[in-house]
Design a protein around this motif. Structure first.
Motif, PDB file in Angstrom:
ATOM      1  N   GLU A 142       0.826  -1.210   0.000  1.00 31.00           N
ATOM      2  CA  GLU A 142       0.000   0.000   0.000  1.00 31.00           C
ATOM      3  C   GLU A 142       0.860   1.261   0.000  1.00 31.00           C
ATOM      4  O   GLU A 142       0.552   2.242  -0.679  1.00 31.00           O
ATOM      5  CB  GLU A 142      -0.935   0.000   1.212  1.00 31.00           C
ATOM      6  CG  GLU A 142      -2.015  -1.082   1.182  1.00 31.00           C
ATOM      7  CD  GLU A 142      -1.493  -2.461   1.605  1.00 31.00           C
ATOM      8  OE1 GLU A 142      -2.260  -3.433   1.502  1.00 31.00           O
ATOM      9  OE2 GLU A 142      -0.321  -2.559   2.049  1.00 31.00           O
TER      10      GLU A 142
ATOM     11  N   LYS B 148       1.046   4.215  -2.843  1.00 28.08           N
ATOM     12  CA  LYS B 148       0.775   5.612  -2.488  1.00 28.08           C
ATOM     13  C   LYS B 148       2.005   6.492  -2.645  1.00 28.08           C
ATOM     14  O   LYS B 148       1.969   7.534  -3.326  1.00 28.08           O
ATOM     15  CB  LYS B 148       0.276   5.675  -1.028  1.00 28.08           C
ATOM     16  CG  LYS B 148       0.173   7.086  -0.435  1.00 28.08           C
ATOM     17  CD  LYS B 148      -0.889   7.918  -1.126  1.00 28.08           C
ATOM     18  CE  LYS B 148      -1.150   9.241  -0.413  1.00 28.08           C
ATOM     19  NZ  LYS B 148       0.003  10.144  -0.349  1.00 28.08           N
TER      20      LYS B 148
ATOM     21  N   CYS C  59       2.136   6.838  -6.905  1.00 26.73           N
ATOM     22  CA  CYS C  59       1.283   8.031  -7.001  1.00 26.73           C
ATOM     23  C   CYS C  59       2.040   9.328  -6.684  1.00 26.73           C
ATOM     24  O   CYS C  59       2.020  10.273  -7.476  1.00 26.73           O
ATOM     25  CB  CYS C  59       0.078   7.879  -6.079  1.00 26.73           C
ATOM     26  SG  CYS C  59      -0.981   6.478  -6.536  1.00 26.73           S
ATOM     27  N   ASP C  60       2.706   9.378  -5.522  1.00 28.30           N
ATOM     28  CA  ASP C  60       3.353  10.627  -5.105  1.00 28.30           C
ATOM     29  C   ASP C  60       4.633  10.915  -5.881  1.00 28.30           C
ATOM     30  O   ASP C  60       4.859  12.038  -6.334  1.00 28.30           O
ATOM     31  CB  ASP C  60       3.660  10.588  -3.601  1.00 28.30           C
ATOM     32  CG  ASP C  60       2.390  10.537  -2.750  1.00 28.30           C
ATOM     33  OD1 ASP C  60       1.301  10.786  -3.320  1.00 28.30           O
ATOM     34  OD2 ASP C  60       2.484  10.240  -1.548  1.00 28.30           O
TER      35      ASP C  60
ATOM     36  N   LYS D 103      -0.594   7.889 -13.853  1.00 27.33           N
ATOM     37  CA  LYS D 103      -1.993   7.916 -14.267  1.00 27.33           C
ATOM     38  C   LYS D 103      -2.363   6.629 -14.988  1.00 27.33           C
ATOM     39  O   LYS D 103      -3.538   6.336 -15.208  1.00 27.33           O
ATOM     40  CB  LYS D 103      -2.250   9.116 -15.187  1.00 27.33           C
ATOM     41  CG  LYS D 103      -1.919  10.453 -14.548  1.00 27.33           C
ATOM     42  CD  LYS D 103      -2.673  10.662 -13.237  1.00 27.33           C
ATOM     43  CE  LYS D 103      -2.280  11.966 -12.565  1.00 27.33           C
ATOM     44  NZ  LYS D 103      -2.874  12.090 -11.206  1.00 27.33           N
TER      45      LYS D 103
ATOM     46  N   LEU E 107      -6.616  -0.733  -5.881  1.00 27.95           N
ATOM     47  CA  LEU E 107      -6.271   0.576  -5.327  1.00 27.95           C
ATOM     48  C   LEU E 107      -6.209   1.652  -6.397  1.00 27.95           C
ATOM     49  O   LEU E 107      -6.347   2.853  -6.093  1.00 27.95           O
ATOM     50  CB  LEU E 107      -4.945   0.510  -4.574  1.00 27.95           C
ATOM     51  CG  LEU E 107      -4.933  -0.361  -3.314  1.00 27.95           C
ATOM     52  CD1 LEU E 107      -3.618  -0.195  -2.551  1.00 27.95           C
ATOM     53  CD2 LEU E 107      -6.104  -0.025  -2.396  1.00 27.95           C
TER      54      LEU E 107
ATOM     55  N   TYR F 124      -7.085   5.766  -6.319  1.00 24.88           N
ATOM     56  CA  TYR F 124      -5.986   6.706  -6.555  1.00 24.88           C
ATOM     57  C   TYR F 124      -6.041   7.350  -7.943  1.00 24.88           C
ATOM     58  O   TYR F 124      -5.275   8.268  -8.227  1.00 24.88           O
ATOM     59  CB  TYR F 124      -4.642   5.999  -6.373  1.00 24.88           C
ATOM     60  CG  TYR F 124      -4.263   5.814  -4.926  1.00 24.88           C
ATOM     61  CD1 TYR F 124      -4.097   6.903  -4.066  1.00 24.88           C
ATOM     62  CD2 TYR F 124      -4.074   4.538  -4.400  1.00 24.88           C
ATOM     63  CE1 TYR F 124      -3.748   6.733  -2.737  1.00 24.88           C
ATOM     64  CE2 TYR F 124      -3.722   4.354  -3.060  1.00 24.88           C
ATOM     65  CZ  TYR F 124      -3.558   5.444  -2.251  1.00 24.88           C
ATOM     66  OH  TYR F 124      -3.216   5.273  -0.923  1.00 24.88           O
TER      67      TYR F 124
ATOM     68  N   TYR G  70      -5.569   5.910 -11.122  1.00 24.15           N
ATOM     69  CA  TYR G  70      -4.747   5.458 -12.243  1.00 24.15           C
ATOM     70  C   TYR G  70      -5.394   4.229 -12.878  1.00 24.15           C
ATOM     71  O   TYR G  70      -6.077   3.454 -12.221  1.00 24.15           O
ATOM     72  CB  TYR G  70      -3.304   5.157 -11.814  1.00 24.15           C
ATOM     73  CG  TYR G  70      -3.127   4.068 -10.784  1.00 24.15           C
ATOM     74  CD1 TYR G  70      -3.173   2.714 -11.128  1.00 24.15           C
ATOM     75  CD2 TYR G  70      -2.893   4.382  -9.439  1.00 24.15           C
ATOM     76  CE1 TYR G  70      -3.005   1.718 -10.179  1.00 24.15           C
ATOM     77  CE2 TYR G  70      -2.713   3.386  -8.482  1.00 24.15           C
ATOM     78  CZ  TYR G  70      -2.764   2.057  -8.860  1.00 24.15           C
ATOM     79  OH  TYR G  70      -2.603   1.068  -7.929  1.00 24.15           O
TER      80      TYR G  70
END
Length: 312
Positions: A107, A111, A115-116, A121, A145, A149, A151
């Motif tokens: 996870e 994240k 993502c960060d 995308k 997930l 988020y 994507y």
């Protein structure tokens, strides 16, 4: 192509479509994952990227150098990056697998990294992709997930050759067994070895068959000892050739290397960079009773190679 070598160096503002995987060999299964990332990038207005590790995860668990040396790769670092670029990837996140990444929960990886850090995308991966602590994350979690988020995920199903699932392990085994036809079908191109031509023992020249000698990397898988039909590229030009991989048992005890007789070249190539593509095994390496017997066999091998290449 931009290459990031550590997580700390990654500071991007553009969106990415990221292919996830080890990509050793960039075989036909890997190519579908990369194609999916490129397609997602076009659809989402993102940059096609790849997230991979610069070392094999098993190296972290191999306590001593001897064990680490047994971890062999299909493609070297430079070759891997070239293949990724040829596949349309514009940004590569080629970071070390270390204790930090090893202990990261799936996870947190999604994240904080995807993502960060990577501003993903779009994400593509293979059917057996695993990530996070104890490899507890899988493609199902990645897809689940992704909904929250934001994507899009594409999972590539198994790619098979002759009824067998293509993998880096499958290809390494085929190369080590001398089955280059099988390995090349799974790679989608000929398996190759690149290197600088070094001084040999001049036995080939003495018996009328000069060769270009290349040392083998200890970290790259090598073909079974034997004689192969090959193609050799020098300075951007390709030549038909025949290569011996082995230890030269007829003339003594030598370290395993590649000796290549290149058709159409009659001058030495010392210090030049060559790429040798392995097409098919002609015969295993043999210890002969004399240099004269070896010379007769080499002459016969070269005739076979010229027929194979269509240059009789």
């Amino acid at each position: 192509m931009k290459v990031y070598k550590s997580l700390a160096d990654i500071n991007i503002e553009f969106a990415t479509a990221v292919a996830l995987g080890n990509f050793d060999g960039v075989h036909i299964g890997h190519q579908q994952i990369l194609d999916a990332a490129v397609d997602l990038a076009g659809k989402l207005g993102a940059v096609p990227a790849c997230f991979t590790f610069s070392n094999h995860p098993r190296e972290l668990f191999a306590g001593d150098a001897e064990l680490r040396d047994k971890i062999l790769f299909i493609s070297g670092d430079e070759e891997k990056l070239q293949l990724l670029e040829q596949a349309g990837i514009q940004v590569v996140f080629d970071v070390p697998f270390d204790e930090f990444t090893m202990n990261m929960s799936p996870e947190v990886f999604i994240k904080e990294i995807l993502c960060d850090k990577l501003n993903a995308k779009g994400v593509s991966c293979g059917f057996n992709y695993r990530f996070g602590a104890r490899a507890s994350g899988d493609e199902k979690l990645l897809s689940q997930l992704g909904v929250g988020y934001g994507y899009e995920t594409r999972v590539i199903r198994p790619v098979k050759v002759g009824g067998e699932v293509v993998s880096s392990t499958y290809i390494r085994c085929a190369v080590e067994a001398g089955d280059l036809v099988k390995a090349n079908e799974a790679l989608g191109r000929p398996f190759s070895i690149s290197g600088i031509v070094v001084q040999g023992n001049h036995i080939g020249s003495a018996i009328g068959f000069p060769t270009a000698n290349v040392r083998l990397s200890k970290r790259k898988v090598a073909p079974l000892n034997g004689v192969y039909f090959t193609r050799t590229t020098i300075g951007g030009k390709s030549y038909c050739s025949i290569s011996n991989v082995g230890t030269k048992p007829t003339i003594g005890e030598y370290e395993k290397s590649v000796e290549t007789n290149i058709f159409g070249i009659d001058h030495d190539l010392y210090g030049q960079s060559v790429k040798i593509e392995f097409l098919q095994l002609l015969r295993p390496e043999i210890k002969f009773d004399s240099i004269e017997q070896l010379a007769v066999q080499i002459a016969d091998d070269i005739k076979s190679a010229r027929r194979f290449h269509g240059i009789e």
